[in-house]
Design a protein around this motif. Structure first.
Motif, PDB file in Angstrom:
ATOM      1  N   ARG A 279      20.464 -52.618  -3.570  1.00 44.75           N
ATOM      2  CA  ARG A 279      20.992 -51.844  -4.697  1.00 44.75           C
ATOM      3  C   ARG A 279      22.506 -51.726  -4.604  1.00 44.75           C
ATOM      4  N   THR A 280      23.016 -51.648  -3.370  1.00 43.79           N
ATOM      5  CA  THR A 280      24.470 -51.636  -3.190  1.00 43.79           C
ATOM      6  C   THR A 280      25.067 -52.965  -3.645  1.00 43.79           C
ATOM      7  N   ASN A 281      24.435 -54.068  -3.252  1.00 41.13           N
ATOM      8  CA  ASN A 281      24.917 -55.382  -3.684  1.00 41.13           C
ATOM      9  C   ASN A 281      24.955 -55.476  -5.204  1.00 41.13           C
ATOM     10  N   ASP A 282      23.905 -54.979  -5.849  1.00 38.52           N
ATOM     11  CA  ASP A 282      23.870 -55.007  -7.316  1.00 38.52           C
ATOM     12  C   ASP A 282      24.987 -54.143  -7.900  1.00 38.52           C
ATOM     13  N   ALA A 283      25.239 -52.986  -7.279  1.00 40.09           N
ATOM     14  CA  ALA A 283      26.284 -52.087  -7.764  1.00 40.09           C
ATOM     15  C   ALA A 283      27.661 -52.741  -7.651  1.00 40.09           C
ATOM     16  N   VAL A 284      27.906 -53.428  -6.531  1.00 44.20           N
ATOM     17  CA  VAL A 284      29.196 -54.093  -6.350  1.00 44.20           C
ATOM     18  C   VAL A 284      29.321 -55.279  -7.303  1.00 44.20           C
ATOM     19  N   LYS A 285      28.201 -55.942  -7.578  1.00 42.22           N
ATOM     20  CA  LYS A 285      28.242 -57.035  -8.556  1.00 42.22           C
ATOM     21  C   LYS A 285      28.565 -56.505  -9.944  1.00 42.22           C
ATOM     22  N   ASP A 286      28.085 -55.299 -10.254  1.00 43.91           N
ATOM     23  CA  ASP A 286      28.456 -54.683 -11.520  1.00 43.91           C
ATOM     24  C   ASP A 286      29.956 -54.430 -11.597  1.00 43.91           C
ATOM     25  N   CYS A 287      30.588 -54.335 -10.432  1.00 49.20           N
ATOM     26  CA  CYS A 287      32.029 -54.096 -10.370  1.00 49.20           C
ATOM     27  C   CYS A 287      32.834 -55.389 -10.283  1.00 49.20           C
ATOM     28  N   GLY A 288      32.149 -56.542 -10.370  1.00 51.82           N
ATOM     29  CA  GLY A 288      32.874 -57.810 -10.418  1.00 51.82           C
ATOM     30  C   GLY A 288      32.622 -58.776  -9.292  1.00 51.82           C
ATOM     31  N   LEU A 289      31.784 -58.421  -8.312  1.00 51.76           N
ATOM     32  CA  LEU A 289      31.578 -59.324  -7.182  1.00 51.76           C
ATOM     33  C   LEU A 289      30.664 -60.495  -7.519  1.00 51.76           C
ATOM     34  N   GLY A 290      29.811 -60.340  -8.494  1.00 56.11           N
ATOM     35  CA  GLY A 290      28.772 -61.329  -8.753  1.00 56.11           C
ATOM     36  C   GLY A 290      29.249 -62.726  -9.072  1.00 56.11           C
ATOM     37  N   ARG A 291      30.332 -62.831  -9.827  1.00 54.97           N
ATOM     38  CA  ARG A 291      30.822 -64.159 -10.226  1.00 54.97           C
ATOM     39  C   ARG A 291      32.345 -64.143 -10.242  1.00 54.97           C
ATOM     40  N   THR A 292      32.957 -65.059  -9.506  1.00 60.13           N
ATOM     41  CA  THR A 292      34.415 -65.112  -9.483  1.00 60.13           C
ATOM     42  C   THR A 292      34.925 -65.854 -10.712  1.00 60.13           C
ATOM     43  N   HIS A 293      36.082 -65.437 -11.159  1.00 57.17           N
ATOM     44  CA  HIS A 293      36.724 -66.071 -12.309  1.00 57.17           C
ATOM     45  C   HIS A 293      38.073 -66.640 -11.872  1.00 57.17           C
ATOM     46  N   ALA A 294      38.103 -67.104 -10.641  1.00 56.02           N
ATOM     47  CA  ALA A 294      39.334 -67.658 -10.080  1.00 56.02           C
ATOM     48  C   ALA A 294      39.001 -68.924  -9.322  1.00 56.02           C
ATOM     49  N   ARG A 295      39.959 -69.828  -9.250  1.00 59.12           N
ATOM     50  CA  ARG A 295      39.756 -71.074  -8.506  1.00 59.12           C
ATOM     51  C   ARG A 295      40.374 -70.945  -7.122  1.00 59.12           C
ATOM     52  N   GLY A 296      39.633 -71.390  -6.119  1.00 58.65           N
ATOM     53  CA  GLY A 296      40.153 -71.390  -4.763  1.00 58.65           C
ATOM     54  C   GLY A 296      39.652 -70.211  -3.946  1.00 58.65           C
ATOM     55  N   ARG A 297      39.498 -70.463  -2.661  1.00 61.56           N
ATOM     56  CA  ARG A 297      38.928 -69.467  -1.763  1.00 61.56           C
ATOM     57  C   ARG A 297      39.767 -68.198  -1.708  1.00 61.56           C
ATOM     58  N   VAL A 298      41.088 -68.325  -1.650  1.00 59.63           N
ATOM     59  CA  VAL A 298      41.967 -67.161  -1.501  1.00 59.63           C
ATOM     60  C   VAL A 298      41.833 -66.227  -2.700  1.00 59.63           C
ATOM     61  N   HIS A 299      41.882 -66.794  -3.910  1.00 57.33           N
ATOM     62  CA  HIS A 299      41.766 -65.974  -5.121  1.00 57.33           C
ATOM     63  C   HIS A 299      40.367 -65.372  -5.237  1.00 57.33           C
ATOM     64  N   ALA A 300      39.342 -66.151  -4.871  1.00 54.70           N
ATOM     65  CA  ALA A 300      37.975 -65.640  -4.947  1.00 54.70           C
ATOM     66  C   ALA A 300      37.784 -64.480  -3.974  1.00 54.70           C
ATOM     67  N   ARG A 301      38.339 -64.604  -2.792  1.00 56.67           N
ATOM     68  CA  ARG A 301      38.232 -63.521  -1.802  1.00 56.67           C
ATOM     69  C   ARG A 301      38.886 -62.250  -2.331  1.00 56.67           C
ATOM     70  N   ALA A 302      40.047 -62.385  -2.952  1.00 59.47           N
ATOM     71  CA  ALA A 302      40.738 -61.212  -3.493  1.00 59.47           C
ATOM     72  C   ALA A 302      39.889 -60.530  -4.558  1.00 59.47           C
ATOM     73  N   GLN A 303      39.234 -61.326  -5.407  1.00 58.99           N
ATOM     74  CA  GLN A 303      38.398 -60.737  -6.450  1.00 58.99           C
ATOM     75  C   GLN A 303      37.209 -60.004  -5.839  1.00 58.99           C
ATOM     76  N   VAL A 304      36.615 -60.563  -4.793  1.00 58.37           N
ATOM     77  CA  VAL A 304      35.486 -59.916  -4.138  1.00 58.37           C
ATOM     78  C   VAL A 304      35.905 -58.560  -3.567  1.00 58.37           C
ATOM     79  N   TYR A 305      37.043 -58.519  -2.884  1.00 53.58           N
ATOM     80  CA  TYR A 305      37.489 -57.254  -2.301  1.00 53.58           C
ATOM     81  C   TYR A 305      37.934 -56.260  -3.363  1.00 53.58           C
ATOM     82  N   LEU A 306      38.481 -56.740  -4.469  1.00 53.23           N
ATOM     83  CA  LEU A 306      38.817 -55.836  -5.571  1.00 53.23           C
ATOM     84  C   LEU A 306      37.556 -55.188  -6.134  1.00 53.23           C
ATOM     85  N   ALA A 307      36.480 -55.965  -6.208  1.00 53.18           N
ATOM     86  CA  ALA A 307      35.204 -55.417  -6.675  1.00 53.18           C
ATOM     87  C   ALA A 307      34.696 -54.354  -5.705  1.00 53.18           C
TER      88      ALA A 307
END
Length: 332
Positions: A279-307
Motif C-alpha cells: 500500500r505504501t508502494n501504491d501511495a508513492v506511485k500516486d505521488c509520481g514514482l510509478g512511471r518516469t517522464h525523464a530520459r536517463g538514469r540520473v533524471h529518473a532517480r531524481a523523479q523517484v526521490y521527488l515522489a
C-alpha cells in the motif's frame, strides 16, 4: 481576476489574497519550511558572482506542487509555474524561466536523497513511525526511448516493460523511511542490506518484515544483532537440506539465543502486516514514482526521490491538519 501579479498587488496584498483563496498547494506547504536547502553547496551562488533569480525553497515547492498535480517534465512544470495562483502559492516573486527550472532540477539531483532524509526526520519527529518496518521492491516504468532503462518482465501482467526499480522500507501509515533506486525491480542482497541499515539509522523498530526474497543469513543476523526481529518466510530452495521451519528467524534464534522464544502464531500475525508495504508502494506511485517522464538514469532517480519526498510532505500535512496521514490527497 487579472492574471498579472501587478494587478493582484493593486487589488489586495498577497497575504489577503492567500486568505481568500484556499488551495491544496498552500495546505501542502503550511507546516514545513525548506530553507534548509540553502545549506547545500550545490545551491550556492555561482563563483562568477551571478546570483540566483529564484531560490531553492520556492523551486522545490514548485516541483512538489507539480508532482502532486501529476505534472512532470521540465516544459510542463515550467508551463504550470506560469499560472499566477501557482507561482504565488509556491512563494515566487515572478514565474521562473525554463532554464531556471532545468538548472534547479540538475542541482537537486546531487542532493535529493539527503532532502528525502531530512523529510524522514520531520516525519519521525512527529511520531509517524511505528514499531514495524516493512521492506519491498517495486517497479518504476520508463519510456522505451530511455537508453538506461532495463528490459524487465512483469509476471503478474505477463508482459515486458522498460524501467528501473526502487527498494523501499516503510512504516506507520504508508510512510517511506529508506529507499534506493535500482537498475531493475529485483534488488541485490547488497541493496537490501544498505536500505536496511539506512532504515535502522532513523529509529530501531521491534519487527522488520520482508518476503522470501529477504531469506538471507546476513539480513537476519544483522537485524538480530540490532535487537530487531526479522520476519521473512523460509525459502527451502536456498538449500539442499531444507529445515522444518516457516520463518528463517526460528532457526537463527534456536541457534544463537537459548533464552528467547517466539510463537509461530506471533510470527504469522506479524507477517500478515507485510501487505502494508504494498500500500505504501501504491501511495508513492500516486505521488509520481510509478512511471518516469525523464530520459536517463540520473533524471529518473531524481523523479523517484521527488515522489518519495512528496509522499512524506503529504503525510505530514495531513497529520498536522488532523486528517489521515495515510491519505495521498489533501482535503480542504
Amino acid at each position: 481576476m487579472s492574471t498579472s501579479s501587478q494587478t493582484l498587488q493593486d487589488e489586495a496584498s498577497v497575504d489577503e489574497f492567500f486568505n481568500v483563496v484556499a488551495t491544496e498547494t498552500l495546505a501542502l506547504f503550511e507546516y514545513l519550511e525548506f530553507e534548509f536547502l540553502y545549506e547545500f553547496d550545490v545551491f550556492a551562488p555561482s563563483k562568477r558572482g551571478r546570483t540566483r533569480e529564484h531560490q531553492p525553497p520556492e523551486l522545490f515547492r514548485g516541483f512538489l506542487h507539480c508532482y502532486y498535480s501529476d505534472i512532470y517534465g521540465i516544459r510542463p512544470v515550467t508551463r504550470e509555474l506560469q499560472n499566477t495562483l501557482v507561482w504565488l502559492s509556491c512563494g515566487f516573486d515572478s514565474p521562473p524561466s525554463r532554464d531556471t527550472v532545468d538548472r534547479f532540477l540538475t542541482d537537486l539531483e546531487h542532493v535529493i536523497d539527503e532532502v528525502f532524509d531530512w523529510l524522514v526526520e520531520q516525519a519521525a519527529g512527529r511520531g509517524l513511525l511505528d514499531a514495524t518496518y516493512r521492506i519491498d521492491s517495486t517497479d518504476v516504468r520508463a519510456m522505451p526511448s530511455d537508453p538506461d532503462a532495463s528490459k524487465c518482465y512483469d509476471s503478474t501482467a505477463d508482459e515486458y516493460y522498460y524501467g528501473y526499480g526502487c527498494t523501499i522500507v516503510s512504516t506507520g501509515q504508508k510512510i517511506p523511511i529508506a529507499a534506493e533506486f535500482t537498475e531493475s525491480k529485483q534488488a541485490s542482497e547488497e541493496t537490501a542490506m544498505r536500505v536496511t541499515r539506512d532504515a535502522l539509522a532513523v529509529a530501531t523498530p521491534i519487527w522488520m518484515v520482508g518476503d522470501s526474497a529477504y531469506d538471507t543469513l546476513d539480513w537476519h543476523d544483522h537485524l538480530l544483532a540490532a535487537g530487531v526481529v526479522p520476519v521473512a518466510p523460509y525459502n527451502p530452495r536456498n538449500t539442499d537440506d531444507p529445515k522444518d521451519i516457516e520463518y528463517r528467524v526460528e532457526d537463527r534464534i534456536e541457534e544463537h539465543a537459548d533464552d528467547v522464544q517466539l510463537k509461530q502464531s506471533i510470527l504469522d500475525e506479524t507477517y500478515d502486516r507485510r501487505s502494508q508495504v504494498e500500500r505504501t508502494n501504491d501511495a508513492v506511485k500516486d505521488c509520481g514514482l510509478g512511471r518516469t517522464h525523464a530520459r536517463g538514469r540520473v533524471h529518473a532517480r531524481a523523479q523517484v526521490y521527488l515522489a518519495l519526498c512528496l509522499r512524506l510532505v503529504v503525510a505530514i500535512a495531513n497529520y498536522e491538519r488532523g486528517d489521515n496521514p495515510g491519505s495521498t490527497i489533501i482535503t480542504l
